[in-house]
Design a protein around this motif. Structure first.
Motif, PDB file in Angstrom:
ATOM      1  N   GLU A   1      14.628  -6.903  13.957  1.00 21.50           N
ATOM      2  CA  GLU A   1      15.180  -6.434  13.648  1.00 21.50           C
ATOM      3  C   GLU A   1      15.274  -6.910  12.060  1.00 21.50           C
ATOM      4  OE1 GLU A   1      18.190  -6.168  16.822  1.00 21.50           O
ATOM      5  OE2 GLU A   1      17.396  -4.577  17.504  1.00 21.50           O
ATOM      6  N   PHE A   2      15.865  -6.039  11.337  1.00 19.67           N
ATOM      7  CA  PHE A   2      16.729  -6.361   9.684  1.00 19.67           C
ATOM      8  C   PHE A   2      18.175  -6.477  10.481  1.00 19.67           C
ATOM      9  CE2 PHE A   2      13.231  -3.383   7.944  1.00 19.67           C
ATOM     10  CZ  PHE A   2      12.037  -4.560   7.591  1.00 19.67           C
ATOM     11  N   THR A   3      18.819  -7.629   9.301  1.00 20.44           N
ATOM     12  CA  THR A   3      20.014  -7.442   9.306  1.00 20.44           C
ATOM     13  C   THR A   3      20.777  -7.218   8.317  1.00 20.44           C
ATOM     14  OG1 THR A   3      19.791  -9.854  10.217  1.00 20.44           O
ATOM     15  CG2 THR A   3      22.407  -9.432   8.950  1.00 20.44           C
ATOM     16  N   TYR A   4      21.613  -5.843   8.677  1.00 24.00           N
ATOM     17  CA  TYR A   4      22.223  -5.036   7.095  1.00 24.00           C
ATOM     18  C   TYR A   4      22.965  -5.917   6.996  1.00 24.00           C
ATOM     19  CZ  TYR A   4      20.694  -1.456  10.512  1.00 24.00           C
ATOM     20  OH  TYR A   4      19.247   0.095  11.058  1.00 24.00           O
ATOM     21  N   ASN A   5      22.886  -5.697   5.428  1.00 25.17           N
ATOM     22  CA  ASN A   5      23.458  -6.644   3.930  1.00 25.17           C
ATOM     23  C   ASN A   5      23.786  -6.012   3.073  1.00 25.17           C
ATOM     24  OD1 ASN A   5      20.876  -7.732   3.120  1.00 25.17           O
ATOM     25  ND2 ASN A   5      21.083  -9.364   4.459  1.00 25.17           N
ATOM     26  N   GLU A   6      24.317  -6.273   1.739  1.00 21.77           N
ATOM     27  CA  GLU A   6      23.791  -5.930   0.295  1.00 21.77           C
ATOM     28  C   GLU A   6      22.482  -4.949   0.274  1.00 21.77           C
ATOM     29  OE1 GLU A   6      24.952  -7.750  -3.313  1.00 21.77           O
ATOM     30  OE2 GLU A   6      24.709  -9.599  -2.271  1.00 21.77           O
ATOM     31  N   HIS A   7      21.595  -6.252   0.090  1.00 21.00           N
ATOM     32  CA  HIS A   7      20.307  -5.684   0.656  1.00 21.00           C
ATOM     33  C   HIS A   7      19.358  -4.876   0.802  1.00 21.00           C
ATOM     34  CE1 HIS A   7      21.188  -9.064  -3.137  1.00 21.00           C
ATOM     35  NE2 HIS A   7      21.181  -9.547  -2.078  1.00 21.00           N
ATOM     36  N   VAL A   8      20.062  -5.313   2.231  1.00 20.05           N
ATOM     37  CA  VAL A   8      19.225  -4.354   3.575  1.00 20.05           C
ATOM     38  C   VAL A   8      19.831  -3.242   4.373  1.00 20.05           C
ATOM     39  CG1 VAL A   8      17.575  -4.111   5.435  1.00 20.05           C
ATOM     40  CG2 VAL A   8      16.967  -5.630   3.445  1.00 20.05           C
ATOM     41  N   LYS A   9      20.219  -2.056   3.614  1.00 18.36           N
ATOM     42  CA  LYS A   9      20.958  -1.336   4.668  1.00 18.36           C
ATOM     43  C   LYS A   9      20.016   0.511   4.655  1.00 18.36           C
ATOM     44  CE  LYS A   9      25.018  -1.953   2.408  1.00 18.36           C
ATOM     45  NZ  LYS A   9      26.199  -1.635   1.545  1.00 18.36           N
ATOM     46  N   PRO A  10      20.562   0.855   6.515  1.00 15.01           N
ATOM     47  CA  PRO A  10      19.650   2.259   6.620  1.00 15.01           C
ATOM     48  C   PRO A  10      19.969   3.407   5.548  1.00 15.01           C
ATOM     49  CG  PRO A  10      21.309   2.006   7.716  1.00 15.01           C
ATOM     50  CD  PRO A  10      21.201   0.574   6.991  1.00 15.01           C
ATOM     51  N   ALA A  11      19.134   4.104   5.594  1.00 16.19           N
ATOM     52  CA  ALA A  11      19.515   5.589   4.855  1.00 16.19           C
ATOM     53  C   ALA A  11      20.200   6.654   6.114  1.00 16.19           C
ATOM     54  CB  ALA A  11      18.222   6.418   4.034  1.00 16.19           C
TER      55      ALA A  11
ATOM     56  N   GLN B   1      14.051  -8.973   3.360  1.00 20.85           N
ATOM     57  CA  GLN B   1      13.378 -10.017   5.203  1.00 20.85           C
ATOM     58  C   GLN B   1      12.399  -9.239   5.540  1.00 20.85           C
ATOM     59  OE1 GLN B   1      16.552  -8.198   7.217  1.00 20.85           O
ATOM     60  NE2 GLN B   1      18.413  -8.602   5.797  1.00 20.85           N
ATOM     61  N   LYS B   2      11.442  -9.790   6.278  1.00 17.94           N
ATOM     62  CA  LYS B   2      10.294  -9.307   6.637  1.00 17.94           C
ATOM     63  C   LYS B   2      10.381  -8.815   7.664  1.00 17.94           C
ATOM     64  CE  LYS B   2       8.388 -11.708   2.001  1.00 17.94           C
ATOM     65  NZ  LYS B   2       7.776 -12.842   1.419  1.00 17.94           N
ATOM     66  N   SER B   3       8.721  -8.130   8.281  1.00 15.81           N
ATOM     67  CA  SER B   3       8.680  -7.908   9.864  1.00 15.81           C
ATOM     68  C   SER B   3       7.242  -7.652   9.839  1.00 15.81           C
ATOM     69  CB  SER B   3       9.856  -7.411  10.405  1.00 15.81           C
ATOM     70  OG  SER B   3       9.406  -7.025  11.764  1.00 15.81           O
ATOM     71  N   ASP B   4       7.005  -7.724  11.207  1.00 20.39           N
ATOM     72  CA  ASP B   4       5.648  -7.526  11.341  1.00 20.39           C
ATOM     73  C   ASP B   4       5.757  -6.361  12.043  1.00 20.39           C
ATOM     74  OD1 ASP B   4       3.628  -9.570  10.809  1.00 20.39           O
ATOM     75  OD2 ASP B   4       4.405 -11.082  12.675  1.00 20.39           O
ATOM     76  N   VAL B   5       5.061  -5.649  12.252  1.00 19.55           N
ATOM     77  CA  VAL B   5       4.886  -3.921  12.999  1.00 19.55           C
ATOM     78  C   VAL B   5       4.671  -3.661  14.759  1.00 19.55           C
ATOM     79  CG1 VAL B   5       3.895  -1.523  12.608  1.00 19.55           C
ATOM     80  CG2 VAL B   5       4.933  -2.542  10.637  1.00 19.55           C
TER      81      VAL B   5
ATOM     82  N   ILE C   1       1.208  -1.463   0.479  1.00 16.01           N
ATOM     83  CA  ILE C   1       0.531   0.210   0.183  1.00 16.01           C
ATOM     84  C   ILE C   1       0.538   0.986  -0.140  1.00 16.01           C
ATOM     85  CG2 ILE C   1      -2.055  -0.560   0.769  1.00 16.01           C
ATOM     86  CD1 ILE C   1      -0.484   0.071   3.617  1.00 16.01           C
ATOM     87  N   CYS C   2       1.973   1.425   0.448  1.00 14.47           N
ATOM     88  CA  CYS C   2       2.899   2.224   0.572  1.00 14.47           C
ATOM     89  C   CYS C   2       4.695   2.111   0.739  1.00 14.47           C
ATOM     90  CB  CYS C   2       2.889   3.172   1.948  1.00 14.47           C
ATOM     91  SG  CYS C   2       1.097   4.546   1.715  1.00 14.47           S
ATOM     92  N   GLY C   3       5.226   2.935   0.307  1.00 24.16           N
ATOM     93  CA  GLY C   3       6.694   2.708   0.583  1.00 24.16           C
ATOM     94  C   GLY C   3       7.125   2.934   1.714  1.00 24.16           C
ATOM     95  N   GLY C   4       8.110   3.200   2.268  1.00 25.77           N
ATOM     96  CA  GLY C   4       9.113   3.822   3.329  1.00 25.77           C
ATOM     97  C   GLY C   4      10.536   3.256   3.006  1.00 25.77           C
ATOM     98  N   THR C   5      11.449   3.905   4.489  1.00 20.97           N
ATOM     99  CA  THR C   5      12.574   3.653   4.949  1.00 20.97           C
ATOM    100  C   THR C   5      13.238   3.687   5.525  1.00 20.97           C
ATOM    101  OG1 THR C   5      12.659   6.028   3.441  1.00 20.97           O
ATOM    102  CG2 THR C   5      14.245   5.039   4.054  1.00 20.97           C
ATOM    103  N   VAL C   6      14.128   1.967   5.210  1.00 18.07           N
ATOM    104  CA  VAL C   6      14.762   1.854   6.567  1.00 18.07           C
ATOM    105  C   VAL C   6      15.603   3.017   7.195  1.00 18.07           C
ATOM    106  CG1 VAL C   6      16.563   0.437   8.016  1.00 18.07           C
ATOM    107  CG2 VAL C   6      14.855  -0.671   5.623  1.00 18.07           C
TER     108      VAL C   6
END
Length: 318
Positions: free
Chosen positions: A136-146, A104-108, A54-59
């Protein structure tokens, strides 16, 4: 005519239920793979089967995603966190697409919205929400924070007219076209706020509230319905490394009789005025990003695909 126009704005921006998606999305974008936008996340509702994006977001932290408040509210009532899930590291829109090898996925677990947010009553001012994740997300080449950086001088420098940021998203790819099932990206230039107000439809000007910035083109490259909450991302040199900085959150845009108005710019919730709100729940959000080098602003030409800068936040690709 004015009332009809405002109702159309409400329709596009206000909610994400009864089988509909609302808010801006990218028209005439370019295809993305996840190493180009590892900060991007998708917000999905669990009220449909399969789950619906339904929407986007930023880690911005291992357990925090920032999005637009209108994605998770009705009027000013925050919907139950249990209705939502988040996917990061996803290129493909379907929740369980097998091609998403790095997802990677998580409930809110919880949703935080500014207390002054009142939705359409105040023209979507304070349109920002923090999604606190169960896992929690695990940071790697596919998932990193801005990175988030609240230095006012650097913020103003990056948001000068003509400086360009990047947005990502799924859904509509034209005025009345079908949704994209693969993540798209676009590079959008900032638009000076006085120009944005003067050249926007009169009935839309009240939606350009004090915490909004404008970006985009009027040539068919635009954000449209479906990706509210996504980030407007800029680059800068921090601690001698190239880092990405979140400056805005996709919020509103003028509506037409078409599903998507691709000949207009959009408004983004400006992160800078919401520093205290963000830090109330993520107090160390700026740590690790460092201090911007004086006068050094990244441009799209400086984003080199596959190059590893070992920067503390997201290292983007082109």
């Amino acid at each position: 005519m004015t009332i009809k126009y405002l109702l159309l704005v409400m329709y596009f921006v206000f909610g994400a239920y009864a089988g509909r998606t609302y808010g801006p999305k990218i028209s005439k974008g370019y295809r993305i793979h996840m190493s180009m936008a590892p900060w991007h996340a998708g917000l999905y509702t669990k009220t449909s089967t399969p789950y619906k994006q339904i929407c986007g977001g930023t880690v911005i932290a291992k357990n925090v995603v920032v999005t637009a408040a209108h994605c998770v509210t009705v009027d000013r009532v925050v919907l139950p966190a249990s209705q939502f899930v988040v996917g990061a590291g996803k290129v493909y829109r379907p929740w369980n697409d097998t091609h998403d090898v790095g997802a990677q996925k998580s409930d809110v677990k919880d949703i935080k919205v500014p207390p002054r947010y009142q939705g359409v009553v105040t023209n979507f001012q304070h349109d920002i929400a923090l999604l606190i994740l169960t896992t929690e997300f695990t940071y790697n080449e596919h998932v990193k924070p801005a990175c988030l950086n609240f230095d006012a001088v650097h913020d103003a420098e990056q948001l000068r007219e003509g400086q360009s940021g990047k947005v990502m998203g799924w859904d509509l790819t034209g005025e009345n076209s079908a949704a994209s099932q693969v993540l798209q990206g676009a590079t959008l230039p900032n638009v000076a706020i006085d120009k944005c107000i003067d050249q926007s439809p009169v009935s839309f000007r009240s939606f350009i509230t004090g915490d909004k910035i404008c970006a985009g083109y009027n040539n068919g490259t635009a954000v449209c319905r479906g990706d509210s909450g996504g980030g407007l991302i800029f680059t800068a040199i921090m601690n001698s490394q190239l880092a990405t900085i979140l400056r805005g959150i996709v919020s509103t845009s003028p509506a037409t009789e078409n599903l998507c108005n691709i000949y207009t710019w959009a408004t983004f919730t400006h992160l800078l005025p919401h520093e205290h709100f963000v830090k109330a729940f993520v107090p160390n959000v700026e740590e690790g990003c460092g201090t911007p080098a004086n006068g050094v602003i990244g441009t799209r030409s400086s984003l080199v695909l596959g190059r590893n800068y070992n920067c503390p936040c997201t290292c983007p690709g082109q």
